[in-house]
Design a protein around this motif. Structure first.
Motif, PDB file in Angstrom:
ATOM      1  N   SER A 105      22.924  15.892 -15.534  1.00  0.00           N
ATOM      2  CA  SER A 105      21.705  16.697 -15.447  1.00  0.00           C
ATOM      3  C   SER A 105      21.395  17.083 -14.005  1.00  0.00           C
ATOM      4  CB  SER A 105      20.520  15.926 -16.049  1.00  0.00           C
ATOM      5  OG  SER A 105      20.623  15.903 -17.450  1.00  0.00           O
ATOM      6  N   ILE A 106      21.614  16.143 -13.082  1.00  0.00           N
ATOM      7  CA  ILE A 106      21.369  16.463 -11.675  1.00  0.00           C
ATOM      8  C   ILE A 106      22.330  17.549 -11.200  1.00  0.00           C
ATOM      9  CG2 ILE A 106      21.418  15.550  -9.320  1.00  0.00           C
ATOM     10  CD1 ILE A 106      20.512  12.855 -10.531  1.00  0.00           C
ATOM     11  N   ALA A 107      23.615  17.432 -11.586  1.00  0.00           N
ATOM     12  CA  ALA A 107      24.604  18.418 -11.156  1.00  0.00           C
ATOM     13  C   ALA A 107      24.387  19.779 -11.809  1.00  0.00           C
ATOM     14  CB  ALA A 107      26.015  17.906 -11.457  1.00  0.00           C
ATOM     15  N   TYR A 108      24.156  19.783 -13.128  1.00  0.00           N
ATOM     16  CA  TYR A 108      24.088  21.046 -13.860  1.00  0.00           C
ATOM     17  C   TYR A 108      22.720  21.719 -13.759  1.00  0.00           C
ATOM     18  CZ  TYR A 108      28.705  20.624 -15.967  1.00  0.00           C
ATOM     19  OH  TYR A 108      30.064  20.548 -16.156  1.00  0.00           O
ATOM     20  N   GLN A 109      21.643  20.939 -13.910  1.00  0.00           N
ATOM     21  CA  GLN A 109      20.322  21.561 -13.831  1.00  0.00           C
ATOM     22  C   GLN A 109      19.758  21.509 -12.402  1.00  0.00           C
ATOM     23  OE1 GLN A 109      20.875  19.474 -16.945  1.00  0.00           O
ATOM     24  NE2 GLN A 109      21.626  21.532 -17.429  1.00  0.00           N
ATOM     25  N   GLY A 110      19.966  20.397 -11.713  1.00  0.00           N
ATOM     26  CA  GLY A 110      19.450  20.284 -10.354  1.00  0.00           C
ATOM     27  C   GLY A 110      20.136  21.224  -9.386  1.00  0.00           C
ATOM     28  N   TYR A 111      21.478  21.195  -9.389  1.00  0.00           N
ATOM     29  CA  TYR A 111      22.259  22.051  -8.488  1.00  0.00           C
ATOM     30  C   TYR A 111      22.627  23.378  -9.155  1.00  0.00           C
ATOM     31  CZ  TYR A 111      22.882  18.187  -5.176  1.00  0.00           C
ATOM     32  OH  TYR A 111      22.673  17.187  -4.263  1.00  0.00           O
ATOM     33  N   GLY A 112      23.223  23.308 -10.341  1.00  0.00           N
ATOM     34  CA  GLY A 112      23.691  24.526 -10.994  1.00  0.00           C
ATOM     35  C   GLY A 112      22.579  25.514 -11.287  1.00  0.00           C
ATOM     36  N   ARG A 113      21.457  25.010 -11.837  1.00  0.00           N
ATOM     37  CA  ARG A 113      20.321  25.881 -12.176  1.00  0.00           C
ATOM     38  C   ARG A 113      19.313  26.018 -11.039  1.00  0.00           C
ATOM     39  NH1 ARG A 113      22.820  28.286 -16.212  1.00  0.00           N
ATOM     40  NH2 ARG A 113      23.010  27.052 -18.123  1.00  0.00           N
ATOM     41  N   GLY A 114      19.476  25.210  -9.997  1.00  0.00           N
ATOM     42  CA  GLY A 114      18.597  25.329  -8.850  1.00  0.00           C
ATOM     43  C   GLY A 114      17.238  24.674  -9.016  1.00  0.00           C
ATOM     44  N   LEU A 115      17.097  23.728  -9.950  1.00  0.00           N
ATOM     45  CA  LEU A 115      15.813  23.074 -10.152  1.00  0.00           C
ATOM     46  C   LEU A 115      15.531  21.996  -9.102  1.00  0.00           C
ATOM     47  CD1 LEU A 115      15.689  22.665 -14.040  1.00  0.00           C
ATOM     48  CD2 LEU A 115      14.482  24.327 -12.618  1.00  0.00           C
ATOM     49  N   GLY A 116      16.550  21.549  -8.414  1.00  0.00           N
ATOM     50  CA  GLY A 116      16.359  20.534  -7.385  1.00  0.00           C
ATOM     51  C   GLY A 116      16.555  19.126  -7.908  1.00  0.00           C
ATOM     52  N   HIS A 167      29.451  27.178 -11.905  1.00  0.00           N
ATOM     53  CA  HIS A 167      30.342  26.017 -11.961  1.00  0.00           C
ATOM     54  C   HIS A 167      30.654  25.494 -10.558  1.00  0.00           C
ATOM     55  CE1 HIS A 167      31.034  25.989 -16.282  1.00  0.00           C
ATOM     56  NE2 HIS A 167      31.115  27.308 -16.233  1.00  0.00           N
ATOM     57  N   ARG A 168      30.723  26.377  -9.595  1.00  0.00           N
ATOM     58  CA  ARG A 168      30.961  25.928  -8.217  1.00  0.00           C
ATOM     59  C   ARG A 168      29.760  25.146  -7.687  1.00  0.00           C
ATOM     60  NH1 ARG A 168      33.880  31.559  -6.325  1.00  0.00           N
ATOM     61  NH2 ARG A 168      36.020  30.926  -6.838  1.00  0.00           N
ATOM     62  N   ARG A 169      28.555  25.566  -8.029  1.00  0.00           N
ATOM     63  CA  ARG A 169      27.369  24.817  -7.610  1.00  0.00           C
ATOM     64  C   ARG A 169      27.344  23.440  -8.273  1.00  0.00           C
ATOM     65  NH1 ARG A 169      24.971  29.914  -8.472  1.00  0.00           N
ATOM     66  NH2 ARG A 169      23.981  29.231 -10.423  1.00  0.00           N
ATOM     67  N   VAL A 170      27.748  23.385  -9.524  1.00  0.00           N
ATOM     68  CA  VAL A 170      27.798  22.104 -10.237  1.00  0.00           C
ATOM     69  C   VAL A 170      28.773  21.154  -9.552  1.00  0.00           C
ATOM     70  CG1 VAL A 170      28.524  20.984 -12.386  1.00  0.00           C
ATOM     71  CG2 VAL A 170      27.110  23.051 -12.463  1.00  0.00           C
ATOM     72  N   GLY A 173      27.423  19.902  -6.400  1.00  0.00           N
ATOM     73  CA  GLY A 173      26.398  18.909  -6.671  1.00  0.00           C
ATOM     74  C   GLY A 173      26.984  17.539  -6.931  1.00  0.00           C
ATOM     75  N   TYR A 174      28.040  17.491  -7.720  1.00  0.00           N
ATOM     76  CA  TYR A 174      28.707  16.213  -7.981  1.00  0.00           C
ATOM     77  C   TYR A 174      29.219  15.577  -6.689  1.00  0.00           C
ATOM     78  CZ  TYR A 174      28.945  16.127 -13.119  1.00  0.00           C
ATOM     79  OH  TYR A 174      28.656  16.026 -14.458  1.00  0.00           O
ATOM     80  N   LEU A 175      29.837  16.379  -5.857  1.00  0.00           N
ATOM     81  CA  LEU A 175      30.391  15.834  -4.612  1.00  0.00           C
ATOM     82  C   LEU A 175      29.279  15.344  -3.687  1.00  0.00           C
ATOM     83  CD1 LEU A 175      33.239  18.432  -3.943  1.00  0.00           C
ATOM     84  CD2 LEU A 175      33.456  16.103  -4.846  1.00  0.00           C
ATOM     85  N   GLU A 176      28.144  16.022  -3.690  1.00  0.00           N
ATOM     86  CA  GLU A 176      27.017  15.544  -2.886  1.00  0.00           C
ATOM     87  C   GLU A 176      26.462  14.241  -3.443  1.00  0.00           C
ATOM     88  OE1 GLU A 176      24.054  18.362  -1.708  1.00  0.00           O
ATOM     89  OE2 GLU A 176      25.521  19.967  -1.417  1.00  0.00           O
ATOM     90  N   LEU A 177      26.421  14.100  -4.760  1.00  0.00           N
ATOM     91  CA  LEU A 177      25.983  12.837  -5.361  1.00  0.00           C
ATOM     92  C   LEU A 177      26.911  11.697  -4.964  1.00  0.00           C
ATOM     93  CD1 LEU A 177      24.946  13.956  -8.959  1.00  0.00           C
ATOM     94  CD2 LEU A 177      23.446  13.141  -7.138  1.00  0.00           C
ATOM     95  N   TRP A 178      28.201  11.971  -4.946  1.00  0.00           N
ATOM     96  CA  TRP A 178      29.173  10.957  -4.528  1.00  0.00           C
ATOM     97  C   TRP A 178      28.897  10.518  -3.089  1.00  0.00           C
ATOM     98  CZ3 TRP A 178      33.852  12.494  -1.502  1.00  0.00           C
ATOM     99  CH2 TRP A 178      34.651  11.382  -1.174  1.00  0.00           C
ATOM    100  N   HIS A 179      28.630  11.463  -2.216  1.00  0.00           N
ATOM    101  CA  HIS A 179      28.329  11.112  -0.823  1.00  0.00           C
ATOM    102  C   HIS A 179      27.032  10.308  -0.717  1.00  0.00           C
ATOM    103  CE1 HIS A 179      31.560  13.145   1.276  1.00  0.00           C
ATOM    104  NE2 HIS A 179      31.361  14.248   0.571  1.00  0.00           N
ATOM    105  N   LEU A 180      26.078  10.594  -1.601  1.00  0.00           N
ATOM    106  CA  LEU A 180      24.806   9.882  -1.576  1.00  0.00           C
ATOM    107  C   LEU A 180      24.904   8.469  -2.141  1.00  0.00           C
ATOM    108  CD1 LEU A 180      22.386  12.735  -2.747  1.00  0.00           C
ATOM    109  CD2 LEU A 180      22.423  11.671  -0.489  1.00  0.00           C
ATOM    110  N   GLU A 181      25.778   8.268  -3.128  1.00  0.00           N
ATOM    111  CA  GLU A 181      25.874   6.965  -3.801  1.00  0.00           C
ATOM    112  C   GLU A 181      27.331   6.504  -3.926  1.00  0.00           C
ATOM    113  OE1 GLU A 181      23.129   6.086  -7.117  1.00  0.00           O
ATOM    114  OE2 GLU A 181      22.781   8.249  -7.148  1.00  0.00           O
TER     115      GLU A 181
END
Length: 215
Positions: A105-116, A167-170, A173-181
């Motif tokens: 949800s964070i990758a697809y809606q947060g990053y992909g859809r731009g909801l944050g 899909h590129r934003r998604v 987003g995943y790669l940024e989550l990996w860096h964060l956690e």
């Protein structure tokens, strides 16, 4: 193998076409053969109500869908899934393997859809009562490769059929989550053969279980 009861929650994540389902089947077999009680499930889905929401979310005929509506529907399915299936399995001491969870949800809606990130996290914190995976296997593939893999599997669902930029934003987003956690999320190179990907996962899982009392 034995370990202290209490359950473990392992999720598999990645862009569309990463090969999560194949690797989850291998992981289930690997763990079951070693005496673990394993519960496999997926998101959206995993319960009758959540599977009905899945159909609403993924069928192209229901689009376009507002980004906030999409986020809330995923969260509703997840709330039922956690309450009805995931939490009881963890309380029973099982290892729960889930194809996608809150990181999606964070990758697809947060990053992909731009909801944050924060909005999506807050909604999902409520939906899951704060439940987080103990380990996340992030199988990463370039967007073009993942989508090419899907072309031979029939018509794309509503999410798979999104524009390349989405899909590129998604993926980013995943790669940024990996860096964060990085302690929870383990990055797996998904570009190789299923066997090559599996050996990477096995190299993560075996010491991870041993550190938690497996033998």
């Amino acid at each position: 193998m034995n370990f202290v009861p209490g359950g473990l929650f392992i999720t598999l994540e990645g862009p569309d076409g990463a090969g999560k389902t194949t690797q989850m089947e291998r992981l289930e077999d690997f763990l079951s053969r070693r005496g673990f009680a394993v519960e496999c499930t997926r998101e959206p889905g995993g319960t009758p109500l959540a599977e009905a929401i899945r159909r609403l979310l993924l069928e192209p005929c229901y689009g376009p869908v507002d980004a906030r509506t999409e986020m809330l529907l995923y969260a509703a399915a997840r709330a039922q899934h956690v309450a009805e299936r995931i939490r009881p399995a963890l309380d029973a001491g099982k290892i729960v393997l889930c194809d996608r969870f809150t990181d999606s949800s964070i990758a697809y809606q947060g990053y992909g859809r731009g909801l944050g990130i924060e909005m999506v996290r807050q909604v999902n914190r409520l939906a899951t009562s704060g439940l987080l995976p103990d380990l996340t296997l992030l199988i990463d593939v370039p967007v073009e490769l993942g989508l090419a893999r899907l072309r031979g599997k029939g018509a794309a669902d509503r999410i798979e059929g999104e524009a390349l930029a989405f899909h590129r934003r998604v993926r980013q987003g995943y790669l940024e989550l990996w860096h964060l956690e990085p302690r929870r999320i383990c990055l797996i190179d998904g570009t190789g053969s299923p066997d090559a990907v599996w050996w990477q996962i096995k190299d993560v899982i075996v010491p991870w279980l041993e550190a938690r009392g497996g033998d």
